[in-house]
Design a protein around this motif. Sequence first.
Motif, short mmCIF file in Angstrom:
data_model
loop_
_atom_site.label_atom_id
_atom_site.label_comp_id
_atom_site.label_asym_id
_atom_site.label_seq_id
_atom_site.Cartn_x
_atom_site.Cartn_y
_atom_site.Cartn_z
N GLY A 152 1.49 17.39 0.81
CA GLY A 152 1.79 16.88 2.48
C GLY A 152 2.68 15.98 2.68
N ALA A 153 3.62 15.58 1.76
CA ALA A 153 4.58 14.46 1.95
C ALA A 153 5.82 14.93 2.67
CB ALA A 153 5.05 13.93 0.62
N PRO A 154 6.07 13.96 3.52
CA PRO A 154 7.49 14.28 4.26
C PRO A 154 8.76 14.06 3.56
CG PRO A 154 6.42 12.05 5.42
CD PRO A 154 5.36 12.86 4.18
N TYR A 155 9.51 15.29 3.40
CA TYR A 155 10.69 14.83 2.64
C TYR A 155 11.91 15.54 3.29
CZ TYR A 155 10.52 19.62 0.48
OH TYR A 155 10.46 20.89 0.28
N THR A 156 13.10 14.98 2.68
CA THR A 156 14.32 15.50 2.98
C THR A 156 14.92 15.79 1.83
OG1 THR A 156 14.61 14.00 4.95
CG2 THR A 156 16.68 15.01 4.09
N LEU A 157 15.57 17.04 1.62
CA LEU A 157 16.37 17.46 0.36
C LEU A 157 17.91 16.69 0.52
CD1 LEU A 157 16.58 19.05 -2.15
CD2 LEU A 157 17.42 20.85 -0.79
N VAL A 158 18.22 15.93 -0.54
CA VAL A 158 19.42 15.25 -0.25
C VAL A 158 20.31 15.79 -1.49
CG1 VAL A 158 20.64 12.83 -0.63
CG2 VAL A 158 18.34 13.11 0.61
N ARG A 159 21.65 16.30 -1.18
CA ARG A 159 22.43 16.98 -1.95
C ARG A 159 23.78 16.65 -1.68
NH1 ARG A 159 20.46 22.79 -0.33
NH2 ARG A 159 20.48 22.93 -2.85
N GLY A 160 24.61 17.13 -2.37
CA GLY A 160 26.09 17.12 -2.23
C GLY A 160 26.72 15.74 -3.06
N SER A 161 27.96 15.53 -2.49
CA SER A 161 28.75 14.27 -3.20
C SER A 161 27.92 13.01 -3.12
CB SER A 161 29.94 13.97 -2.72
OG SER A 161 29.92 13.67 -1.23
N PHE A 162 28.09 11.98 -3.82
CA PHE A 162 27.45 10.76 -3.26
C PHE A 162 27.50 10.30 -1.90
CE2 PHE A 162 26.64 6.24 -3.01
CZ PHE A 162 25.43 5.93 -3.54
N ASP A 163 28.69 10.40 -1.43
CA ASP A 163 28.82 10.08 0.17
C ASP A 163 28.14 10.95 0.99
OD1 ASP A 163 30.80 7.99 -0.52
OD2 ASP A 163 32.43 9.06 -0.06
N GLU A 164 27.90 12.07 0.78
CA GLU A 164 27.06 13.10 1.42
C GLU A 164 25.54 12.85 1.30
OE1 GLU A 164 29.70 17.39 1.51
OE2 GLU A 164 28.77 16.51 -0.35
N ARG A 165 25.35 12.34 0.15
CA ARG A 165 23.82 12.06 -0.21
C ARG A 165 23.47 10.92 0.40
NH1 ARG A 165 21.52 13.69 -5.75
NH2 ARG A 165 22.64 15.57 -6.14
N LEU A 166 24.51 9.81 0.46
CA LEU A 166 24.27 8.63 1.21
C LEU A 166 24.03 8.81 2.63
CD1 LEU A 166 23.56 5.42 1.18
CD2 LEU A 166 26.08 5.31 1.21
N PHE A 167 24.73 9.56 3.40
CA PHE A 167 24.73 10.10 4.65
C PHE A 167 23.27 10.49 5.00
CE2 PHE A 167 25.38 13.13 8.04
CZ PHE A 167 25.46 12.21 9.09
N ALA A 169 20.73 10.44 3.34
CA ALA A 169 19.50 9.39 3.13
C ALA A 169 19.55 8.48 4.29
CB ALA A 169 19.94 8.79 1.86
N GLN A 170 20.71 8.06 4.71
CA GLN A 170 20.72 6.95 5.84
C GLN A 170 19.97 7.48 6.97
OE1 GLN A 170 24.57 6.04 5.66
NE2 GLN A 170 24.38 3.81 4.47
N ARG A 171 20.49 8.70 7.33
CA ARG A 171 20.18 9.53 8.63
C ARG A 171 18.54 9.72 8.54
NH1 ARG A 171 22.76 15.19 9.98
NH2 ARG A 171 21.21 16.04 8.50
N ALA A 172 17.89 10.28 7.40
CA ALA A 172 16.60 10.44 7.39
C ALA A 172 15.65 9.04 7.22
CB ALA A 172 16.27 10.84 5.91
N THR A 173 16.44 7.84 6.85
CA THR A 173 15.75 6.46 6.83
C THR A 173 15.78 6.11 8.25
OG1 THR A 173 16.40 6.20 4.59
CG2 THR A 173 16.00 4.12 5.83
N ASP A 174 16.94 6.34 8.82
CA ASP A 174 17.13 5.66 10.42
C ASP A 174 15.84 6.36 11.15
OD1 ASP A 174 19.07 4.15 9.69
OD2 ASP A 174 20.68 5.53 10.49
N ALA A 175 15.52 7.54 10.87
CA ALA A 175 14.66 8.43 11.69
C ALA A 175 13.21 7.86 11.21
CB ALA A 175 14.66 10.00 11.35
#
Length: 179
Positions: A152-167, A169-175
């Motif tokens: 039951g762990a909340p997660y976001t699948l992070v994929r794409g180029s490094f810049d897309e991954r960073l974006f 990841a930052q969006r999920a972290t900000d939330a």
Amino acid sequence: MTAPVRRVVVTGSECTGKTTLADRLGRQYGAPVVPEFARAYAARKGAAIGVDDHWPIVRGQVTAEAEALARPLAAARSLIVLDTDLLSTVAYAQHYTGQCDPDIEALARERIADHYLLLDIDVPWTADGIRDRGDRREALHALFIETLERFGAPYTLVRGSFDERLFLAQRATDAVLTR
């Protein structure tokens, strides 16, 4: 009143950029980063990880997190970034040995982080002497999804180029930080 320290875990299969992304997020947010204990443990051991290694890895990961939280920098921040955690240990234990001690699973359940960033396997795999199962990435990635969902762990699948991954990841972290 001090804001609670939120824990964001970068997780997933080997060779997906977890350490790079965790370090980048730590710098971006001025947050401490807890390194992956199992990687250093495996490098020191110089042999395959077995069932007898699971508890030393758990203890090392828990200790590293506690030490990071105890540092003055961590106390002043509302975020800590982990380069894997005990759910990763559960998944890798299952992957490598076909079993995980129920007590490790119980401890992992007690320590579920605020959010997990599950890195996809859409980047090239590189052998380095520790990473050893490039031919089984799909199975390991599916095991990570199954483990996160079973716990039951909340997660976001992070994929794409490094810049897309960073974006992403930052969006999920900000939330997480605005909850």
